[in-house]
Design a protein around this motif. Structure first.
Motif, PDB file in Angstrom:
ATOM      1  N   CYS A   1       0.824  -1.199   0.000  1.00  0.00           N
ATOM      2  CA  CYS A   1       0.000   0.000   0.000  1.00  0.00           C
ATOM      3  C   CYS A   1       0.861   1.252   0.000  1.00  0.00           C
ATOM      4  O   CYS A   1       2.047   1.217   0.315  1.00  0.00           O
ATOM      5  CB  CYS A   1      -0.956   0.013   1.190  1.00  0.00           C
TER       6      CYS A   1
ATOM      7  N   SER B   1      -4.301   0.643  -1.122  1.00  0.00           N
ATOM      8  CA  SER B   1      -3.641  -0.531  -1.682  1.00  0.00           C
ATOM      9  C   SER B   1      -3.157  -0.237  -3.102  1.00  0.00           C
ATOM     10  O   SER B   1      -3.735   0.588  -3.819  1.00  0.00           O
ATOM     11  CB  SER B   1      -4.595  -1.736  -1.695  1.00  0.00           C
TER      12      SER B   1
ATOM     13  N   GLU C   1      -3.493  -2.146  -5.553  1.00  0.00           N
ATOM     14  CA  GLU C   1      -4.565  -2.562  -6.448  1.00  0.00           C
ATOM     15  C   GLU C   1      -5.595  -1.447  -6.622  1.00  0.00           C
ATOM     16  O   GLU C   1      -6.004  -1.137  -7.740  1.00  0.00           O
ATOM     17  CB  GLU C   1      -5.237  -3.829  -5.920  1.00  0.00           C
ATOM     18  N   LEU C   2      -6.028  -0.834  -5.525  1.00  0.00           N
ATOM     19  CA  LEU C   2      -6.995   0.258  -5.607  1.00  0.00           C
ATOM     20  C   LEU C   2      -6.437   1.411  -6.431  1.00  0.00           C
ATOM     21  O   LEU C   2      -7.123   1.958  -7.303  1.00  0.00           O
ATOM     22  CB  LEU C   2      -7.391   0.747  -4.216  1.00  0.00           C
TER      23      LEU C   2
ATOM     24  N   TYR D   1      -8.160   2.461 -10.058  1.00  0.00           N
ATOM     25  CA  TYR D   1      -8.747   3.794 -10.103  1.00  0.00           C
ATOM     26  C   TYR D   1      -7.743   4.821 -10.636  1.00  0.00           C
ATOM     27  O   TYR D   1      -7.804   6.002 -10.283  1.00  0.00           O
ATOM     28  CB  TYR D   1      -9.280   4.214  -8.725  1.00  0.00           C
TER      29      TYR D   1
ATOM     30  N   LYS E   1      -4.949  -7.893  -8.712  1.00  0.00           N
ATOM     31  CA  LYS E   1      -4.819  -8.177  -7.283  1.00  0.00           C
ATOM     32  C   LYS E   1      -3.373  -8.109  -6.794  1.00  0.00           C
ATOM     33  O   LYS E   1      -3.095  -7.609  -5.715  1.00  0.00           O
ATOM     34  CB  LYS E   1      -5.397  -9.553  -6.968  1.00  0.00           C
TER      35      LYS E   1
ATOM     36  N   LYS F   1     -12.280   5.460  -0.010  1.00  0.00           N
ATOM     37  CA  LYS F   1     -11.734   4.174  -0.439  1.00  0.00           C
ATOM     38  C   LYS F   1     -12.675   3.004  -0.184  1.00  0.00           C
ATOM     39  O   LYS F   1     -12.766   2.109  -1.016  1.00  0.00           O
ATOM     40  CB  LYS F   1     -10.348   3.924   0.153  1.00  0.00           C
ATOM     41  N   ASN F   2     -13.395   2.988   0.917  1.00  0.00           N
ATOM     42  CA  ASN F   2     -14.291   1.861   1.203  1.00  0.00           C
ATOM     43  C   ASN F   2     -15.428   1.781   0.187  1.00  0.00           C
ATOM     44  O   ASN F   2     -15.733   0.698  -0.328  1.00  0.00           O
ATOM     45  CB  ASN F   2     -14.843   1.948   2.626  1.00  0.00           C
TER      46      ASN F   2
ATOM     47  N   TRP G   1     -13.995   0.827  -3.239  1.00  0.00           N
ATOM     48  CA  TRP G   1     -13.619  -0.584  -3.265  1.00  0.00           C
ATOM     49  C   TRP G   1     -14.847  -1.474  -3.470  1.00  0.00           C
ATOM     50  O   TRP G   1     -14.843  -2.375  -4.294  1.00  0.00           O
ATOM     51  CB  TRP G   1     -12.870  -0.960  -1.994  1.00  0.00           C
ATOM     52  N   GLN G   2     -15.918  -1.191  -2.713  1.00  0.00           N
ATOM     53  CA  GLN G   2     -17.150  -1.979  -2.850  1.00  0.00           C
ATOM     54  C   GLN G   2     -17.736  -1.846  -4.252  1.00  0.00           C
ATOM     55  O   GLN G   2     -18.195  -2.827  -4.836  1.00  0.00           O
ATOM     56  CB  GLN G   2     -18.183  -1.566  -1.790  1.00  0.00           C
TER      57      GLN G   2
ATOM     58  N   TYR H   1     -16.079  -1.212  -6.976  1.00  0.00           N
ATOM     59  CA  TYR H   1     -15.189  -1.967  -7.862  1.00  0.00           C
ATOM     60  C   TYR H   1     -15.509  -3.462  -7.811  1.00  0.00           C
ATOM     61  O   TYR H   1     -15.657  -4.119  -8.849  1.00  0.00           O
ATOM     62  CB  TYR H   1     -13.726  -1.701  -7.473  1.00  0.00           C
TER      63      TYR H   1
ATOM     64  N   ARG I   1     -10.430 -10.353  -9.626  1.00  0.00           N
ATOM     65  CA  ARG I   1      -9.261  -9.571  -9.201  1.00  0.00           C
ATOM     66  C   ARG I   1      -7.977 -10.282  -9.578  1.00  0.00           C
ATOM     67  O   ARG I   1      -6.948  -9.648  -9.808  1.00  0.00           O
ATOM     68  CB  ARG I   1      -9.286  -9.355  -7.688  1.00  0.00           C
TER      69      ARG I   1
END
Length: 130
Positions: free
Chosen positions: A16, A34, A36-37, A41, A62, A102-103, A106-107, A109, A120
């Motif tokens: 991260c 992260s 990945e995030l 994005y 991932k 971010k939460n 993420w959801q 995504y 992922r």
């Protein structure tokens, strides 16, 4: 709270980017995004597309690794990933948006991946020798 982080650290073990901001009260707020995030994005045209509704859903990211960070003037960071992606400029406002949301992002995504029947994990097939 400021849009410009006071500290930026790459946490390779936890995969991260850690951003520290000073709150209005003077204490620090630390966010971890992260790799990945950050990759899925990315603000690049490759991910966002060239207009509203033209974004390209990223998948198989991932295990993506952030290889390097380069400053872009005083307003953004260029993130370089091990999958060759290096065209997104993450300005301070966008990074802060990712931290604050971010939460939910993420959801969203994960839901879009499910709806598209994508994963992922990378689609690379590994064969075992007999």
């Amino acid at each position: 709270m400021s849009l410009i982080p006071t500290d930026i650290k790459v946490r390779k073990q936890s995969q991260c980017l850690e951003l520290t901001y000073v709150n209005n009260g003077g204490d620090d707020a630390v966010f971890q995004l992260s790799f990945e995030l950050l990759r899925v994005y990315s603000p690049s045209a490759e991910v966002r597309g060239h207009g509203i509704g033209n974004d390209v859903l990223q998948h198989g990211k991932k295990n993506v690794v952030l290889l390097n960070i380069e400053p872009s003037g005083n307003y953004a960071l260029k993130l370089i990933f091990d999958d060759g992606h290096d065209s997104g400029l993450y300005d301070w406002k966008y990074l802060r948006h990712l931290c604050d949301n971010k939460n939910e992002l993420w959801q969203d995504y994960l839901e879009r991946l499910t709806q598209a029947g994508l994963a992922r994990e990378s689609n690379v097939i590994q064969f075992k020798s007999l």
